[in-house]
Design a protein around this motif. Structure first.
Motif, PDB file in Angstrom:
ATOM      1  N   GLU A 123      48.514 -40.688  37.069  1.00 24.70           N
ATOM      2  CA  GLU A 123      49.885 -40.170  37.104  1.00 24.70           C
ATOM      3  C   GLU A 123      50.587 -40.758  38.334  1.00 24.70           C
ATOM      4  O   GLU A 123      49.947 -41.040  39.347  1.00 24.70           O
ATOM      5  N   GLU A 124      51.881 -40.879  38.215  1.00 25.78           N
ATOM      6  CA  GLU A 124      52.674 -41.587  39.230  1.00 25.78           C
ATOM      7  C   GLU A 124      52.478 -41.006  40.639  1.00 25.78           C
ATOM      8  O   GLU A 124      52.367 -41.747  41.607  1.00 25.78           O
ATOM      9  N   HIS A 125      52.405 -39.666  40.743  1.00 25.67           N
ATOM     10  CA  HIS A 125      52.322 -39.055  42.083  1.00 25.67           C
ATOM     11  C   HIS A 125      51.057 -39.482  42.823  1.00 25.67           C
ATOM     12  O   HIS A 125      50.990 -39.457  44.049  1.00 25.67           O
ATOM     13  N   MET A 126      50.047 -39.901  42.049  1.00 24.14           N
ATOM     14  CA  MET A 126      48.785 -40.296  42.698  1.00 24.14           C
ATOM     15  C   MET A 126      48.995 -41.515  43.587  1.00 24.14           C
ATOM     16  O   MET A 126      48.403 -41.635  44.652  1.00 24.14           O
ATOM     17  N   LYS A 127      49.839 -42.405  43.117  1.00 26.82           N
ATOM     18  CA  LYS A 127      50.060 -43.627  43.892  1.00 26.82           C
ATOM     19  C   LYS A 127      50.811 -43.307  45.188  1.00 26.82           C
ATOM     20  O   LYS A 127      50.436 -43.786  46.257  1.00 26.82           O
ATOM     21  N   THR A 128      51.846 -42.476  45.074  1.00 21.17           N
ATOM     22  CA  THR A 128      52.618 -42.118  46.265  1.00 21.17           C
ATOM     23  C   THR A 128      51.697 -41.515  47.315  1.00 21.17           C
ATOM     24  O   THR A 128      51.761 -41.871  48.495  1.00 21.17           O
ATOM     25  N   GLN A 129      50.823 -40.625  46.842  1.00 15.84           N
ATOM     26  CA  GLN A 129      49.942 -39.959  47.782  1.00 15.84           C
ATOM     27  C   GLN A 129      48.953 -40.949  48.395  1.00 15.84           C
ATOM     28  O   GLN A 129      48.669 -40.904  49.592  1.00 15.84           O
ATOM     29  N   MET A 130      48.460 -41.849  47.546  1.00 11.43           N
ATOM     30  CA  MET A 130      47.505 -42.841  48.015  1.00 11.43           C
ATOM     31  C   MET A 130      48.135 -43.737  49.086  1.00 11.43           C
ATOM     32  O   MET A 130      47.521 -44.036  50.102  1.00 11.43           O
ATOM     33  N   LEU A 131      49.372 -44.129  48.833  1.00 12.13           N
ATOM     34  CA  LEU A 131      50.055 -44.997  49.795  1.00 12.13           C
ATOM     35  C   LEU A 131      50.249 -44.277  51.125  1.00 12.13           C
ATOM     36  O   LEU A 131      50.064 -44.845  52.192  1.00 12.13           O
ATOM     37  N   LYS A 132      50.594 -42.997  51.014  1.00 16.70           N
ATOM     38  CA  LYS A 132      50.792 -42.201  52.221  1.00 16.70           C
ATOM     39  C   LYS A 132      49.484 -42.130  53.026  1.00 16.70           C
ATOM     40  O   LYS A 132      49.475 -42.282  54.247  1.00 16.70           O
ATOM     41  N   MET A 133      48.395 -41.905  52.290  1.00 15.48           N
ATOM     42  CA  MET A 133      47.091 -41.827  52.943  1.00 15.48           C
ATOM     43  C   MET A 133      46.736 -43.150  53.609  1.00 15.48           C
ATOM     44  O   MET A 133      46.233 -43.174  54.736  1.00 15.48           O
ATOM     45  N   LYS A 134      46.964 -44.239  52.883  1.00 16.43           N
ATOM     46  CA  LYS A 134      46.657 -45.583  53.423  1.00 16.43           C
ATOM     47  C   LYS A 134      47.430 -45.806  54.714  1.00 16.43           C
ATOM     48  O   LYS A 134      46.886 -46.295  55.703  1.00 16.43           O
ATOM     49  N   GLN A 135      48.706 -45.437  54.680  1.00 15.00           N
ATOM     50  CA  GLN A 135      49.565 -45.612  55.833  1.00 15.00           C
ATOM     51  C   GLN A 135      49.030 -44.786  57.002  1.00 15.00           C
ATOM     52  O   GLN A 135      48.879 -45.287  58.118  1.00 15.00           O
ATOM     53  N   LEU A 136      48.711 -43.523  56.699  1.00 16.63           N
ATOM     54  CA  LEU A 136      48.179 -42.643  57.745  1.00 16.63           C
ATOM     55  C   LEU A 136      46.909 -43.223  58.341  1.00 16.63           C
ATOM     56  O   LEU A 136      46.722 -43.230  59.554  1.00 16.63           O
ATOM     57  N   GLU A 137      46.056 -43.715  57.441  1.00 15.17           N
ATOM     58  CA  GLU A 137      44.787 -44.270  57.868  1.00 15.17           C
ATOM     59  C   GLU A 137      45.008 -45.361  58.912  1.00 15.17           C
ATOM     60  O   GLU A 137      44.305 -45.426  59.912  1.00 15.17           O
ATOM     61  N   GLN A 138      45.975 -46.214  58.635  1.00 19.08           N
ATOM     62  CA  GLN A 138      46.282 -47.277  59.583  1.00 19.08           C
ATOM     63  C   GLN A 138      46.858 -46.708  60.870  1.00 19.08           C
ATOM     64  O   GLN A 138      46.517 -47.139  61.968  1.00 19.08           O
ATOM     65  N   ASP A 139      47.743 -45.736  60.694  1.00 18.18           N
ATOM     66  CA  ASP A 139      48.439 -45.201  61.857  1.00 18.18           C
ATOM     67  C   ASP A 139      47.525 -44.427  62.800  1.00 18.18           C
ATOM     68  O   ASP A 139      47.765 -44.398  64.009  1.00 18.18           O
ATOM     69  N   ILE A 140      46.488 -43.790  62.253  1.00 21.11           N
ATOM     70  CA  ILE A 140      45.634 -42.968  63.118  1.00 21.11           C
ATOM     71  C   ILE A 140      45.010 -43.825  64.209  1.00 21.11           C
ATOM     72  O   ILE A 140      44.943 -43.422  65.371  1.00 21.11           O
ATOM     73  N   GLY A 141      44.561 -45.017  63.805  1.00 20.91           N
ATOM     74  CA  GLY A 141      43.977 -45.933  64.784  1.00 20.91           C
ATOM     75  C   GLY A 141      44.944 -46.176  65.926  1.00 20.91           C
ATOM     76  O   GLY A 141      44.563 -46.145  67.103  1.00 20.91           O
ATOM     77  N   GLU A 142      46.200 -46.404  65.564  1.00 20.21           N
ATOM     78  CA  GLU A 142      47.195 -46.690  66.595  1.00 20.21           C
ATOM     79  C   GLU A 142      47.563 -45.447  67.391  1.00 20.21           C
ATOM     80  O   GLU A 142      47.926 -45.535  68.560  1.00 20.21           O
ATOM     81  N   ALA A 143      47.472 -44.289  66.751  1.00 21.90           N
ATOM     82  CA  ALA A 143      47.840 -43.042  67.424  1.00 21.90           C
ATOM     83  C   ALA A 143      47.061 -42.879  68.717  1.00 21.90           C
ATOM     84  O   ALA A 143      47.599 -42.457  69.737  1.00 21.90           O
ATOM     85  N   ILE A 144      45.763 -43.244  68.642  1.00 22.83           N
ATOM     86  CA  ILE A 144      44.932 -43.098  69.839  1.00 22.83           C
ATOM     87  C   ILE A 144      45.425 -44.050  70.930  1.00 22.83           C
ATOM     88  O   ILE A 144      45.640 -43.646  72.070  1.00 22.83           O
ATOM     89  N   ASN A 145      45.633 -45.305  70.544  1.00 22.84           N
ATOM     90  CA  ASN A 145      46.086 -46.303  71.525  1.00 22.84           C
ATOM     91  C   ASN A 145      47.452 -45.973  72.103  1.00 22.84           C
ATOM     92  O   ASN A 145      47.733 -46.260  73.265  1.00 22.84           O
ATOM     93  N   ASN A 146      48.323 -45.389  71.277  1.00 20.91           N
ATOM     94  CA  ASN A 146      49.681 -45.083  71.731  1.00 20.91           C
ATOM     95  C   ASN A 146      49.811 -43.723  72.399  1.00 20.91           C
ATOM     96  O   ASN A 146      50.931 -43.237  72.595  1.00 20.91           O
ATOM     97  N   ASN A 147      48.681 -43.102  72.663  1.00 24.55           N
ATOM     98  CA  ASN A 147      48.694 -41.752  73.274  1.00 24.55           C
ATOM     99  C   ASN A 147      49.523 -40.764  72.477  1.00 24.55           C
ATOM    100  O   ASN A 147      50.209 -39.923  73.046  1.00 24.55           O
TER     101      ASN A 147
END
Ligand code: C2E
Ligand code: CA
Ligand code: CA
Length: 558
Positions: A293-317
């Protein structure tokens, strides 16, 4: 005397491969080059005599003659022979008929060896192309298509504008690990092979199945056959012949994400969507077959984005801590006796709660970095309190169970503690309960390491899992924290919860451990806990999680 065969010679090929659809390359090579070679060498006909030794199906073996090339009639090579599996020990004799009557070239005629050599070379070249083809487009273990071939197949359909007549499926075998454990790796491979080829045969010409590696497969199949295909998959049994002669039937449990291809989708969209749906099928509480279903992709993309961002969150304090007070209720009223550090993510002016990113960090492994970072923030805070002359309280931080098997855990902790010169008696680590026996053993050495450093250990969320009173005695820790879910209903007149919780508290205390209740929101809960010997609480009733500044002002004045 055209067509008169005035001489014959033969070559013998020991191995004609069996697998049909990869062999188109052999045919192509022969079709392209053989007529030319034949003309040059005055070859007018080629017959093949196939010898197969006996096997189970044909105990007597086979001797069969096939016309491979009939120069003037077809001008080409019959590919029939190359589809023939001679079996082990079988061979093919290829007989060339040569026309000596047409404008003879005696020298060439004398060199029959040259012809057979040329034929060999051609054959070898075709075989080489075949194995190259095999490597490029097929899966080594099962002989079915690989992902490259599946995309090629889909591209052909796509070019014909017929993709929307199909469905795609992403299939994962749920009980493959079990099969490997039960039957051994070798039988597991045979199972995978049979599974793949059973589906391939079922699909036939109406689609294609590819192995993506491991126990993951991709399928494209005509939509009109899809419903039946799912039913077929639901009931799929595979028969295995064990080395000891026994025959075992294994019910393969598949998880499938599937997608009905829409107008405008390309092959990648189509397979991508079914693989997204398959991720949903993998979640424990979801059914095994999930439609995209369409909403699955939106959620997946959000998760992927978060996944990337978490790494940076630590570096960026961007990670900060909130602090929630713990209260001693053993005397009159409430007395501050500690605090828990809870991580928050300050991102683009918004504060993201841990439930939104801890599970992701837990999955991609970044959680270990997050935990150490939070621990460091706690140490820094304790150092600041000391420098400012405040009387500190013990602060706990949460650590993922992943740390239990990390050999360098204690060293990393020690390094941080030393760097901030923290008195370790003000530190505590919370780890979530688990009744995995391996984990329990790991927990024991984990606790020893912490105690060597003078740090306390607390078991978090007790009662939220498969708690059993018997298990408490095996659990090493200084403190056990009762989960909000089991203390929600205490003290409100409903006896069931009261009896259970009072027993748990007694048990914990008799084992010499401290007990704290979390998520306490009502006075009647406190009354109950206090009457039953639970000396500490944490919850909105006493104090919500707050910034370290607020915490200092409210609880550590002076
Ligand atoms: P937890 O360790 O069980 O933390 C308690 C959670 O319950 C906190 O949510 C807290 O805000 C909330 N809570 C406290 N008192 C009450 C109450 O009276 N009523 C209600 N309804 N809730 C209350 P928070 O801060 O959102 O944290 C959620 C979870 O995230 C934590 O559960 C913990 O499992 C995880 N977490 C937080 N920080 C970290 C961290 O640094 N590392 C790791 N591994 N996990 C963390
Ligand atoms: Ca906790
Ligand atoms: Ca908890």
């Amino acid at each position: 005397m055209e067509g008169f065969i005035s001489d014959e010679f033969s070559v013998i090929l020991n191995q004609i491969p069996e697998n049909d659809y990869e062999l188109e390359h052999i045919f192509q090579v022969f079709k392209q080059y053989f007529p030319m070679m034949a003309r040059r060498n005055k070859i007018v006909s080629v017959r093949a005599i196939i010898f197969s030794p006996g096997n189970r199906v044909n105990p007597k073996g086979i001797k069969q003659e096939v016309n491979l090339y009939e120069g003037r009639k077809t001008g080409g090579v019959s590919d029939e022979i190359f589809r023939y599996d001679t079996g082990i020990g079988g061979y093919v004799e290829i007989i060339f008929g040569i026309d000596k009557c047409e404008g003879q070239d005696a020298a060439l005629m004398g060199e029959l060896g040259a012809v057979s050599k040329a034929f060999y070379l051609l054959y070898e070249r075709a075989m080489a192309m075949n194995s190259l083809y095999r490597l490029t487009f097929t899966d080594g273990l099962t002989g079915i298509a690989n992902d490259t071939q599946l995309f090629r197949y889909m591209n052909t359909i796509y070019s014909a504008g017929r993709l929307p007549e199909y469905c795609t499926d992403f299939i994962n075998i749920k009980n493959m690990k079990l099969a490997n454990e039960m039957f051994g790796q070798e039988m597991g491979d045979i199972l995978l092979n049979k599974f793949a080829n059973t589906i391939k045969n079922y699909i036939g010409d109406d689609g294609c199945i590819a192995r993506f590696g491991g126990d993951n497969f991709g399928v494209i199949i005509l939509e009109k056959r899809h419903r039946k295909f799912l039913n077929f998959m639901k009931k799929l049994d595979i028969c295995l012949d064990m080395p000891d002669g026994q025959r075992v039937t294994y019910k393969v449990e598949a998880r499938i994400g599937y997608y009905k291809i829409k107008e405008g989708d390309g092959p990648h969209d189509a397979l991508g969507n079914s693989s997204i749906a398959a991720r949903y099928a993998k979640r424990d509480d979801n059914p095994d077959f999930v439609r995209y279903e369409e909403h699955m992709k939106t959620q997946m993309l959000k998760m992927k984005q978060l996944e990337q961002d978490i790494g940076e969150a630590i570096n960026n304090n961007e990670l900060i801590i909130f602090v929630q007070p713990k209260a001693d209720i053993s005397g009159d009223g409430y007395r501050i006796c500690g605090a828990e550090a809870l991580v928050r993510w300050k991102k683009d002016g918004r504060i993201i709660p841990p439930v939104e990113f801890i599970p992701i960090a837990e999955k991609n492994g970044l959680i270990t970095q997050v935990d150490f970072y939070v621990f460091e923030l706690v140490c820094r805070m304790l150092k600041k309190w000391k420098d400012e002359g405040r009387t500190p309280v013990r602060v706990s931080s949460n650590f993922s169970r992943r740390h239990l098997r990390d050999d360098s855990f204690a060293d990393n902790i020690k390094e941080i503690v030393d760097r901030y010169e923290v008195d370790t008696s003000y530190l505590e680590i919370e780890i979530t309960e688990s009744y995995d026996m391996d984990d329990m053993e790991a927990l024991e050495s984990f606790e020893k390491n912490l105690h060597k450093l003078g740090i306390q250990l607390s078991i978090d969320d007790f009662g939220s899992g498969f708690s059993s009173l018997k298990m408490i005695k095996n659990m090493v820790s200084d403190t056990i924290k009762l989960d909000k879910s089991i203390i929600d209903g205490v003290g409100d007149g409903n006896e069931g919860d009261d009896i259970m919780v009072s027993h748990i508290i007694q048990m914990i205390k008799r084992l010499g451990k401290d007990v704290i209740a979390e998520g306490v929101e009502y006075k009647h809960q406190v009354d109950f806990l206090k009457a039953n010997g639970c000396g500490m609480i944490q919850g909105y009733l006493f104090g919500k999680p707050m910034t370290p500044d607020e915490f200092e002002k409210e609880y550590l004045e002076g």
